[in-house]
Design a protein around this motif. Structure first.
Motif, PDB file in Angstrom:
ATOM      1  N   SER A  26     -19.799 -19.395   1.091  1.00 39.75           N
ATOM      2  CA  SER A  26     -20.907 -19.629   2.020  1.00 39.75           C
ATOM      3  C   SER A  26     -22.261 -19.242   1.452  1.00 39.75           C
ATOM      4  O   SER A  26     -22.408 -18.277   0.701  1.00 39.75           O
ATOM      5  N   TRP A  27     -23.226 -20.002   1.910  1.00 41.96           N
ATOM      6  CA  TRP A  27     -24.608 -19.654   1.663  1.00 41.96           C
ATOM      7  C   TRP A  27     -25.088 -18.662   2.717  1.00 41.96           C
ATOM      8  O   TRP A  27     -24.785 -18.805   3.895  1.00 41.96           O
ATOM      9  N   GLY A  28     -25.852 -17.679   2.277  1.00 39.62           N
ATOM     10  CA  GLY A  28     -26.652 -16.873   3.197  1.00 39.62           C
ATOM     11  C   GLY A  28     -28.100 -17.201   2.916  1.00 39.62           C
ATOM     12  O   GLY A  28     -28.487 -17.404   1.748  1.00 39.62           O
ATOM     13  N   PHE A  29     -28.883 -17.271   3.957  1.00 42.18           N
ATOM     14  CA  PHE A  29     -30.301 -17.627   3.776  1.00 42.18           C
ATOM     15  C   PHE A  29     -31.146 -16.684   4.609  1.00 42.18           C
ATOM     16  O   PHE A  29     -30.799 -16.387   5.765  1.00 42.18           O
ATOM     17  N   LEU A  48     -18.430 -34.982   4.213  1.00 38.17           N
ATOM     18  CA  LEU A  48     -17.528 -33.833   4.033  1.00 38.17           C
ATOM     19  C   LEU A  48     -17.270 -33.067   5.334  1.00 38.17           C
ATOM     20  O   LEU A  48     -16.499 -32.108   5.348  1.00 38.17           O
ATOM     21  N   TRP A  55     -19.603 -31.347   7.118  1.00 36.67           N
ATOM     22  CA  TRP A  55     -20.459 -30.177   7.301  1.00 36.67           C
ATOM     23  C   TRP A  55     -21.453 -30.331   8.450  1.00 36.67           C
ATOM     24  O   TRP A  55     -22.059 -29.356   8.879  1.00 36.67           O
ATOM     25  N   GLU A  56     -21.629 -31.558   8.922  1.00 37.12           N
ATOM     26  CA  GLU A  56     -22.548 -31.809  10.035  1.00 37.12           C
ATOM     27  C   GLU A  56     -21.800 -32.280  11.272  1.00 37.12           C
ATOM     28  O   GLU A  56     -22.402 -32.822  12.207  1.00 37.12           O
ATOM     29  N   ALA A  65     -25.196 -33.502  13.878  1.00 35.66           N
ATOM     30  CA  ALA A  65     -25.616 -34.832  13.442  1.00 35.66           C
ATOM     31  C   ALA A  65     -24.434 -35.789  13.400  1.00 35.66           C
ATOM     32  O   ALA A  65     -24.584 -36.988  13.614  1.00 35.66           O
ATOM     33  N   ASP A  67     -38.909 -21.440   5.619  1.00 40.77           N
ATOM     34  CA  ASP A  67     -38.052 -20.780   6.597  1.00 40.77           C
ATOM     35  C   ASP A  67     -36.828 -21.609   6.986  1.00 40.77           C
ATOM     36  O   ASP A  67     -36.207 -21.342   8.014  1.00 40.77           O
ATOM     37  N   ARG A  68     -36.480 -22.584   6.191  1.00 37.74           N
ATOM     38  CA  ARG A  68     -35.289 -23.380   6.465  1.00 37.74           C
ATOM     39  C   ARG A  68     -34.462 -23.523   5.198  1.00 37.74           C
ATOM     40  O   ARG A  68     -34.997 -23.686   4.113  1.00 37.74           O
ATOM     41  N   ILE A  69     -33.132 -23.513   5.365  1.00 32.98           N
ATOM     42  CA  ILE A  69     -32.229 -23.624   4.227  1.00 32.98           C
ATOM     43  C   ILE A  69     -32.259 -25.063   3.695  1.00 32.98           C
ATOM     44  O   ILE A  69     -32.245 -26.017   4.483  1.00 32.98           O
ATOM     45  N   MET A  87     -31.019 -28.565   2.457  1.00 31.65           N
ATOM     46  CA  MET A  87     -29.815 -29.313   2.798  1.00 31.65           C
ATOM     47  C   MET A  87     -29.979 -30.765   2.339  1.00 31.65           C
ATOM     48  O   MET A  87     -31.073 -31.177   1.954  1.00 31.65           O
ATOM     49  N   GLY A 108     -29.788 -30.931  10.990  1.00 33.63           N
ATOM     50  CA  GLY A 108     -29.492 -29.524  10.728  1.00 33.63           C
ATOM     51  C   GLY A 108     -29.636 -28.639  11.951  1.00 33.63           C
ATOM     52  O   GLY A 108     -30.189 -29.028  12.982  1.00 33.63           O
ATOM     53  N   GLN A 109     -29.089 -27.451  11.836  1.00 29.96           N
ATOM     54  CA  GLN A 109     -29.203 -26.421  12.870  1.00 29.96           C
ATOM     55  C   GLN A 109     -29.487 -25.095  12.185  1.00 29.96           C
ATOM     56  O   GLN A 109     -28.635 -24.660  11.396  1.00 29.96           O
ATOM     57  N   PRO A 110     -30.654 -24.461  12.405  1.00 33.27           N
ATOM     58  CA  PRO A 110     -31.762 -24.921  13.231  1.00 33.27           C
ATOM     59  C   PRO A 110     -32.291 -26.260  12.699  1.00 33.27           C
ATOM     60  O   PRO A 110     -32.264 -26.498  11.490  1.00 33.27           O
TER      61      PRO A 110
END
Lengths: 455, 480
Positions: B59-62, B262, B264-265, B269, B352-354, B356, B454-456
């Motif tokens: 996992s990514w942490g951001f 894959l 992931w959304e 979405a 402020d957003r990862i 993607m 995405g979320q957020p």
């Protein structure tokens, strides 16, 4: 991660607002100035294919400044260090912009001094929530799905708001929000489980994961349903989606002033069972009791007994309508009008099962998806169903059906005589546009399904 | 600023991340809007901060901070690793990253006229003037706006990549709405979302808003009394290039995002009707259909030098001769899917957003026909232009789109005006019905500044090269 739990935090935010106000007045003594400071933390733990794949958190320090010089107004915002240099540079910039732009003939001036309702939708434990606490709820959701693939998120948000203007208005407010929203998936269907609350502790990942899995299994192996007009039972998330369109394109005072809205105050436009309020003081909702113009939000009847009673206004649209602001201005919303709302739809007297038992032949819908308006005046909207759809016959759910596309006027769907039942139980839903919805399930007489999702 | 980013990366690694990257970003924006001859809003924005991405296991942490100082950057790095570590409570398969050579470099968009050097008075005069003109020619509601984004970003990764970019984006929009007894009719120019690119103010001058204001106002008024688009189960359908841009964005761009494929959304979405084992063999559309994702196109809104993982921009074939051959990807999704290299399609809205997977410039290569030749070759059909509404299912398979304006085509000629034109179809059937495509002279790089994912949720800027096109046997005129 946040320290938005104390009076000191409110004082710090207000100090920043006061400092920005002083910096602006030093540069333009005759300027009308308003400042909103938003501080806090936003965190969201996201999972897919049953593991946490994205896990994010952000500190927020946002300063919004609006300056008006004889009705020539402009706004600027700063996300970053709120030191005197940064704020001063932004203020120089916005004063220059305000001086050059033409005056706004409808400039309403600043909000006068007024206190806001005593609302504190805030939970200290949620404000202090750790990534581990969010991950634990995700883990519980995944485990409770009984081996089905899962996806979704758990979020916690904390906000401290402070407002100050050169007319003497000063307000502070704080809030928290937590949400678990996920799906469980079989090979042929998805089911959803979600809950929103002011308290993270209210969110039980296991309960929601089990709900999602139960729905997914019940929705599995769907068969096609012939498009046409059917009765529907819409679960709360669908109802929130309907209200978001009525709000943005209908009860928004700007849309009415421009002639784009269906809303006519005093007219019986809805079924008499429909009563809709905007009420940030309702204990079941979320939010801060004032808007970005510093106007307190008082409870407002929007629809009572089917009759449209009130519209939402910013200071500018309220001035144009001659009615004043209702406290619904949002940042960047000048072109859209009044948006921020806490809509509360009155509950009815039926359980979810009783709603279904009242249907002769109809469709039970969990969620809407990708709803888009075709004409704001008629409120004709197209969209699809998602996360579980079933055919109801003679008061019983008889089989799952494949997703359907609808093309339906939302005003007509709730029109006089169109609402056959409302559930007692209501759920809190966030449906975009800075708004919160506390809504029941509805049994509606007619819904126009115009196609199947598989064509 | 690169050193600040480097300190954030070092802090994440010291806290246990196996890989980390950081972006320091400074963003300035300006937005002005006018309505009925009056400037309604003038908003400027300044944003500065650091966003750090740390990988531990699966996992990514951001973590991001609205501060581009050294101490804040280190704190963000440490917190990103702590967030990633929490993710290991619900683990998956360890993520790998598709190999990418470490690079250093700088890129900036080509700006001929600095939008900040254009006076606010001139900008205001333009918007006020065109909204007044639209009112004078029949609009009840006339709106116009411009937007400027000016982004500087410095990227550092733990693999040694160090790049910085300066991207200026600019554009404008206007619309005329006529209000009837129980309806509204709207005409927009150049499109429903306007037109935007990685260019300077010269783009807005080229649009010639004043020269088009009277026309769209008159058309909006005329639509109120036009016939409604007929409901037909099958019609020949010609789409203008602006609607084609939306068609490509929704039914090809999103469908070929590898994170969606894959799963992931899946919860928000959605997923995709495309399945990875069919990559390289599945027929997506007719042989005329050639789609690329190309972030190197000069001036297009989805152009950049490096994506937000530091991967240099490069063109990727998505559909070739109607066969699905490629996907929009990043380093993690590419590795998981077994692709040799990232598609260089990872971006974030801000510090402020990862980052993607986002569309770059996903567009249709031109053919050899023209709008005029399509109309001439159509005996009985409908021409629709300018998007008005868009709705598509969570697998990007079933869509229903509406346009602002339509015309009946009879005997190779454009006939009566039609209002409320809509069409609906299933994606591969629709693209399979493509039989005529506009040529290079009609190739337009449309820009979409409001793609949500995405979320957020993040708002992305994407480009869509498009030409007019004809489709056979499409269901039109869906009504509620």
């Amino acid at each position: 991660m946040s320290d938005v739990t104390t009076t000191a935090a409110a004082e710090r935010a207000l100090d920043t607002a006061e400092r920005a106000l002083r910096l602006a007045r030093v540069r333009a003594a005759d300027a009308e100035v308003e400042v909103t400071v938003r501080q806090g933390t936003e965190a969201l733990t996201r999972f897919a294919t049953s593991f946490i794949h994205q896990n994010v958190a952000s500190e927020v320090n946002h300063v919004l400044i609006r300056v008006a010089l004889d009705g020539r107004n402009a706004s600027t915002s700063v996300d970053g260090p709120a030191d005197d240099d940064s704020l001063g540079r932004a203020i120089d910039n916005v004063i220059e912009a305000a001086r050059i732009r033409p005056p706004d003939p409808d400039w309403p001036g600043l909000a006068p001094r007024a206190s806001a309702p005593a609302v504190d939708h805030f939970d200290e434990a949620t404000a202090a929530a750790s990534p581990d606490e969010r991950a634990a709820r995700v883990g519980a959701f995944v485990d409770a799905a009984g081996g089905l693939e899962t996806a979704g998120f758990c979020s916690s948000t904390t906000v401290q708001l402070a407002f100050a203007n050169s007319a003497g208005q000063r307000l502070t407010g704080r809030g928290t929000a937590a949400e678990v929203d996920g799906i469980a998936r079989t090979a042929s269907a998805d089911g959803s489980g979600r809950r929103t609350s002011v308290r993270l502790a209210d969110l039980d990942g296991a309960v929601l994961g089990e709900r999602a899995a139960t729905k997914a299994r019940a929705a599995s192996d769907p068969t096609d349903l012939e498009p046409g007009t059917y009765e529907v039972v819409l679960e709360p998330n669908c109802v929130a989606n309907i209200l978001s369109f009525l709000l943005v394109h209908g009860f928004n005072g700007k849309a009415v002033e421009e002639g784009r809205s269906f809303a006519r105050v005093g007219a019986e436009q809805f079924d008499q069972s429909i009563s809709l309020r905007d009420d940030v003081t309702d204990s079941g909702t979320l939010g801060i009791p004032f808007d970005i113009e510093g106007t307190p939000k008082q409870p407002l009847d929007v629809v009572r007994g089917g009759v449209t009673r009130g519209l939402l206004h910013t200071r500018r649209t309220g001035r144009m309508a001659g009615s004043g602001s209702t406290g619904h201005a949002v940042e960047g919303g000048a072109a859209w009008g009044a948006l921020g709302a806490n809509l509360v739809l009155a509950g009815g007297d039926k359980t979810a099962e009783e709603l279904i038992s009242g249907v002769e032949r109809g469709v039970l819908v969990t969620d809407f998806w990708y709803t888009r308006i075709l004409d704001p005046r008629t409120q004709v909207v197209t969209g699809l169903t998602r996360n579980g759809v079933w055919l109801i016959e003679d008061g019983r759910v008889v089989r799952p059906v494949t997703n359907l596309r609808f093309t339906q006027s939302f005003v007509e769907a709730l029109g006089p005589g169109a609402v056959r039942g409302i559930s007692t139980n209501r759920e809190l839903a966030l449906a975009g546009w800075n708004s919160v919805y506390l809504v029941p399930s509805l049994h509606l007489a007619k819904w126009n399904f115009t196609g199947g999702a598989r064509g | 600023m690169e050193d600040i980013a480097a300190q954030a990366v070092e802090a994440a690694l010291a806290a246990g991340a196996t890989y980390a990257d950081a972006r320091v970003m400074e963003i300035r924006t300006e937005a002005m809007s006018a309505r009925n001859g009056v400037i309604e809003a003038l908003d400027r924005e300044e944003r500065a901060g650091v966003g750090v991405r740390a990988l531990i296991g699966s996992s990514w942490g951001f973590f991001s901070v609205p501060d581009d100082g050294s101490a804040a950057a280190r704190r963000a790095g440490e917190q990103a690793a702590a967030v990633a570590r929490a993710s290991t409570l619900v683990p998956g398969v360890d993520l790998a990253l598709a190999p990418e050579k470490a690079v250093t470099g700088h890129w900036s968009s080509d700006v001929r006229e600095d939008p900040w050097a254009v006076g606010l008075a001139e900008k205001g005069d333009l918007l006020e003037g065109v909204t007044r003109a639209m009112r004078e020619h029949g609009a009840d509601l006339a709106e116009a706006s411009h937007r400027i984004w000016d982004t500087r970003k410095w990227f550092v990764s733990s693999e040694g990549t160090r790049v910085d970019q300066h991207i200026v984006e600019c554009g404008a929009a206007m619309s005329a709405t006529a209000i009837g007894e129980n309806e509204t009719q709207r005409r927009s120019y150049p499109g429903i979302r306007g037109q935007y690119g990685t260019r300077g103010w010269e783009l807005i001058r080229e649009l010639d808003l004043p020269g088009n204001a009277p026309r769209i106002a008159a058309e909006a008024r005329e639509l109120l009394t036009a016939d409604v688009c007929p409901s037909l189960d099958a019609s020949d359908l010609i789409l203008g290039s602006e609607q084609m841009a939306l068609q490509i964005h929704e039914s090809v761009g999103h469908a070929t995002e590898l994170d969606r494929i894959l799963g992931w959304e899946a919860a928000f979405a959605g997923t995709s009707w495309l399945e990875l084992p069919k990559l390289g063999s599945l027929r997506f559309g007719s042989e005329l259909m050639n789609i690329t994702a190309d972030a190197t196109l000069p001036g297009a809104l989805g152009s950049f030098g490096y994506d937000d993982e530091g991967t240099p921009a490069h063109p990727v074939d998505i559909v070739r001769d109607g066969i699905w051959v490629g996907a929009l990807s990043g380093r993690d999704s590419a590795a998981l899917a077994g692709l040799e290299r990232s598609g260089g399609a990872v971006r974030s809205e801000g510090f402020d957003r990862i980052p993607m997977v986002r569309m770059t410039n996903v567009g249709l290569l031109p053919g050899s026909d023209s709008l005029a030749s399509m109309i001439e070759a159509t005996d009985d059909g409908i021409f629709m232009d300018t998007n008005r509404s868009w709705s598509i299912d969570d697998k990007r398979l079933n869509f229903q789109f509406g346009c602002e304006i339509g015309w009946e085509i009879k005997g190779g000629k454009r006939g009566r005006l039609l209002k409320n034109p809509t069409y609906t179809a299933i994606s591969p059937k629709f693209w399979g019905a493509l039989d005529m495509l506009g040529g290079p002279d009609e190739w337009t790089f449309w820009g979409t500044p409001n793609c949500g994912k995405g979320q957020p949720q993040q708002i992305g800027h994407t480009g869509h090269p498009a030409v007019p096109a004809r489709f056979r046997g499409i269901r039109v005129g869906v009504r509620g």
